[in-house]
Structure formats: C-alpha cells, structure tokens
Motif scaffolding. Structure first.
Motif, mmCIF file in Angstrom:
data_model
loop_
_atom_site.group_PDB
_atom_site.id
_atom_site.type_symbol
_atom_site.label_atom_id
_atom_site.label_comp_id
_atom_site.label_asym_id
_atom_site.label_seq_id
_atom_site.Cartn_x
_atom_site.Cartn_y
_atom_site.Cartn_z
ATOM 1 N N GLU A 155 -30.219 -22.474 -28.244
ATOM 2 C CA GLU A 155 -31.146 -22.767 -29.325
ATOM 3 C C GLU A 155 -30.919 -24.199 -29.800
ATOM 4 O OE1 GLU A 155 -31.844 -19.697 -32.348
ATOM 5 O OE2 GLU A 155 -30.493 -18.421 -31.194
ATOM 6 N N ARG A 156 -32.007 -24.900 -30.050
ATOM 7 C CA ARG A 156 -31.947 -26.323 -30.383
ATOM 8 C C ARG A 156 -32.160 -26.510 -31.885
ATOM 9 N NH1 ARG A 156 -36.864 -27.520 -27.183
ATOM 10 N NH2 ARG A 156 -37.211 -25.396 -27.967
ATOM 11 N N VAL A 157 -31.233 -27.223 -32.495
ATOM 12 C CA VAL A 157 -31.246 -27.424 -33.942
ATOM 13 C C VAL A 157 -31.363 -28.913 -34.237
ATOM 14 C CG1 VAL A 157 -29.984 -27.053 -36.101
ATOM 15 C CG2 VAL A 157 -29.735 -25.414 -34.203
ATOM 16 N N VAL A 158 -32.262 -29.263 -35.152
ATOM 17 C CA VAL A 158 -32.313 -30.645 -35.631
ATOM 18 C C VAL A 158 -31.777 -30.669 -37.050
ATOM 19 C CG1 VAL A 158 -34.728 -30.455 -36.410
ATOM 20 C CG2 VAL A 158 -33.719 -32.710 -36.025
ATOM 21 N N LEU A 159 -30.828 -31.562 -37.305
ATOM 22 C CA LEU A 159 -30.228 -31.705 -38.625
ATOM 23 C C LEU A 159 -30.905 -32.870 -39.344
ATOM 24 C CD1 LEU A 159 -26.444 -31.635 -39.529
ATOM 25 C CD2 LEU A 159 -27.971 -33.363 -40.489
ATOM 26 N N LEU A 160 -31.446 -32.566 -40.521
ATOM 27 C CA LEU A 160 -32.099 -33.562 -41.361
ATOM 28 C C LEU A 160 -31.474 -33.538 -42.750
ATOM 29 C CD1 LEU A 160 -35.802 -32.699 -40.415
ATOM 30 C CD2 LEU A 160 -34.377 -34.498 -39.412
ATOM 31 N N VAL A 161 -31.539 -34.664 -43.441
ATOM 32 C CA VAL A 161 -30.958 -34.783 -44.773
ATOM 33 C C VAL A 161 -32.045 -35.222 -45.749
ATOM 34 C CG1 VAL A 161 -29.211 -35.921 -46.191
ATOM 35 C CG2 VAL A 161 -28.695 -35.348 -43.814
ATOM 36 N N ASP A 162 -32.397 -34.343 -46.667
ATOM 37 C CA ASP A 162 -33.433 -34.621 -47.671
ATOM 38 C C ASP A 162 -34.688 -35.241 -47.054
ATOM 39 O OD1 ASP A 162 -31.865 -33.744 -49.935
ATOM 40 O OD2 ASP A 162 -30.678 -35.567 -49.699
ATOM 41 N N PRO A 163 -35.252 -34.611 -46.018
ATOM 42 C CA PRO A 163 -36.410 -35.213 -45.353
ATOM 43 C C PRO A 163 -37.694 -35.069 -46.160
ATOM 44 C CG PRO A 163 -36.016 -33.032 -44.467
ATOM 45 C CD PRO A 163 -34.882 -33.309 -45.427
ATOM 46 N N ASP A 164 -38.579 -36.059 -46.036
ATOM 47 C CA ASP A 164 -39.907 -35.891 -46.604
ATOM 48 C C ASP A 164 -40.783 -35.172 -45.575
ATOM 49 O OD1 ASP A 164 -40.613 -37.833 -44.701
ATOM 50 O OD2 ASP A 164 -40.768 -39.435 -46.173
ATOM 51 N N ILE A 193 -34.375 -25.714 -37.977
ATOM 52 C CA ILE A 193 -34.171 -26.944 -38.734
ATOM 53 C C ILE A 193 -32.996 -26.735 -39.676
ATOM 54 C CG2 ILE A 193 -35.149 -28.509 -40.454
ATOM 55 C CD1 ILE A 193 -37.896 -27.889 -39.296
ATOM 56 N N GLN A 194 -32.003 -27.616 -39.593
ATOM 57 C CA GLN A 194 -30.838 -27.557 -40.475
ATOM 58 C C GLN A 194 -30.989 -28.606 -41.566
ATOM 59 O OE1 GLN A 194 -27.026 -27.639 -38.508
ATOM 60 N NE2 GLN A 194 -25.966 -28.456 -40.291
ATOM 61 N N LEU A 195 -30.927 -28.167 -42.806
ATOM 62 C CA LEU A 195 -31.056 -29.066 -43.947
ATOM 63 C C LEU A 195 -29.679 -29.279 -44.559
ATOM 64 C CD1 LEU A 195 -34.309 -27.553 -45.477
ATOM 65 C CD2 LEU A 195 -34.085 -29.619 -44.068
ATOM 66 N N HIS A 196 -29.237 -30.522 -44.574
ATOM 67 C CA HIS A 196 -27.852 -30.808 -44.969
ATOM 68 C C HIS A 196 -27.789 -31.768 -46.150
ATOM 69 C CE1 HIS A 196 -24.022 -29.653 -42.905
ATOM 70 N NE2 HIS A 196 -23.543 -30.409 -43.872
ATOM 71 N N GLY A 197 -28.841 -31.794 -46.960
ATOM 72 C CA GLY A 197 -28.838 -32.672 -48.115
ATOM 73 C C GLY A 197 -28.807 -31.893 -49.416
ATOM 74 N N ARG A 198 -29.524 -32.422 -50.396
ATOM 75 C CA ARG A 198 -29.562 -31.792 -51.716
ATOM 76 C C ARG A 198 -30.876 -31.043 -51.939
ATOM 77 N NH1 ARG A 198 -26.932 -36.565 -55.565
ATOM 78 N NH2 ARG A 198 -24.914 -36.667 -54.489
ATOM 79 N N GLU A 199 -31.450 -30.553 -50.863
ATOM 80 C CA GLU A 199 -32.726 -29.854 -50.958
ATOM 81 C C GLU A 199 -32.616 -28.639 -51.893
ATOM 82 O OE1 GLU A 199 -32.052 -31.686 -46.932
ATOM 83 O OE2 GLU A 199 -31.011 -30.102 -48.040
ATOM 84 N N SER A 200 -33.567 -28.513 -52.797
ATOM 85 C CA SER A 200 -33.607 -27.360 -53.703
ATOM 86 C C SER A 200 -34.111 -26.141 -52.937
ATOM 87 C CB SER A 200 -34.558 -27.649 -54.867
ATOM 88 O OG SER A 200 -35.898 -27.730 -54.390
#
Length: 219
Positions: A61-70, A86-93
């Motif tokens: 399985e392929r995962v893309v890591l993004l940080v607070d993306p628009d 999709i992996q979210l690694h920022g301060r996303e609410s």
C-alpha cells in the motif's frame, strides 16, 4: 482454542530511491511511505513520487505524507501518486482531516504527537474522522520536523488506554526495540523511518530487512 494473533504490519516511511524502495518491498513491507514536505531530508518531488508509486503498485500500500496541506496540494498528491492512503503529519484539526478525506476520496491516517498521557485525549476526536491513527513521539521544542526525529515516547503511557482498531506506533523504533514495543503496547502495526537509516534521509537496505524480520518474529 485461542485464535492465532495475526502478524504485525509494517510501514517503511521516507523512501526516496528505487533501490531502497525495492529493499522495502522485497523485505515484505505492508506500506511504503513517500514524504512530500520540503523541510524533510526525505522529501520527494511529485515527479519522483509518481515513479516510486508506480514501482510499488500492487506490491504494498502506498502512502503519501503531507504536512498541513491546502486543497491544491492534496489534489496534486492524489493526481501524481494515486496513493492508497494519505498520512497527515501536521496540525490538521479533526474538521480539516474530514475535509481532506472527502476531497481526496482516499483513506486518511492522522499522526498524533505523544509525550504525556494527556496527549492521548486528542484521539477520540480524530478517530471519528480518520481511518487510522498513528501515535508518534512529539517532536522536541524547536524541532524542524513534525516526525522522523528518531525519538520515542514512554510506551507505558498507552497502558489501559482505549485505542482505535488499527492504531499504529512510531517514534524511535528500530530492529532492536520493535519487539519490546509490540509486546508492551500490544499494537498491531508499526511505522519506521530514521530507525532504518544510515544518515538522515538515507535508507539502509540491510536495516530495512532487519526491521521487517524483527517485526515478523515478534508475532
């Protein structure tokens, strides 16, 4: 008769070259992670990510890591990589996580930084909107990166905690401590990045193989 415990699953994150990606696939990684975050030594462009994603298609399985993306960045990542997650690694609410999940049409994993037991209080809100929770060591003060810092948190914090199914563990893992991590937390999935590197951003095929083997042996 007690049902056998399924083997723990493994994600190798921050892969950036065909050779090291192939090492992760050959070792049997369940997920491969591609980081699109300019400040990270593991950053890959969407052109690189597209080629690596194609190499892994059907094998993990392929995962893309993004940080607070628009929204534009989320859409560009989906178009370039066709990720499975999709992996979210920022301060996303929690609201933003839900919005990204709806926009992308892909499952989403939310990383939550952990240093104390109180940090686990954030889990229920995210568990309601994310498909998977990743517990990572909270970065030290002043750290440039939200993850991949090679630090671990006290796994005893998780004792008796109610964690959603599919919760993953990250932070300071390597082939030498992952058995302890799995045994003490009883989680069924782990995520490693710096613990399989010879230098920041430089994955080591031998360390990747050793890590996956250690996870398999632990179960």
């Amino acid at each position: 008769m007690t049902a056998p415990i399924p083997p723990a699953r493994v994600k190798i994150c921050g892969l950036s070259t065909p050779k090291t990606l192939e090492a992760a696939l050959t070792a049997g990684a369940d997920w491969i992670g591609l980081v699109h975050f300019l400040r990270s030594p593991r950053h890959v462009s969407f052109e690189q990510a597209s080629k690596l994603s194609a190499q892994a298609r059907g094998r993990a399985e392929r995962v893309v890591l993004l940080v607070d993306p628009d929204d534009a960045l989320v859409q560009a990542a989906v178009e370039a990589m066709d990720p499975d997650l999709i992996q979210l690694h920022g301060r996303e609410s929690p609201e933003r996580v839900a919005a990204i999940r709806a926009l992308s049409g892909r499952p989403v994993m939310k990383a939550i930084g952990v240093a104390t037991r109180a940090d686990l209080d954030a889990i229920p809100a995210y568990a309601g909107v994310a498909d998977r929770i990743l517990l990572d060591a909270k970065p030290p003060p002043g750290a440039a990166l939200p993850g991949g810092n090679g630090h671990r948190f006290d796994w005893a914090i998780l004792a008796d905690a109610e964690l959603p199914d599919g919760t993953m563990l990250s932070g300071g893992l390597d082939a030498y401590n992952v058995t302890e991590a799995l045994t003490s937390t009883e989680l069924g999935a782990v995520d490693v990045s710096s613990g399989v590197e010879s230098a920041p951003g430089l994955k080591d095929p031998d360390k990747i193989a050793a890590f996956v083997a250690a996870v398999r042996a632990a179960r």
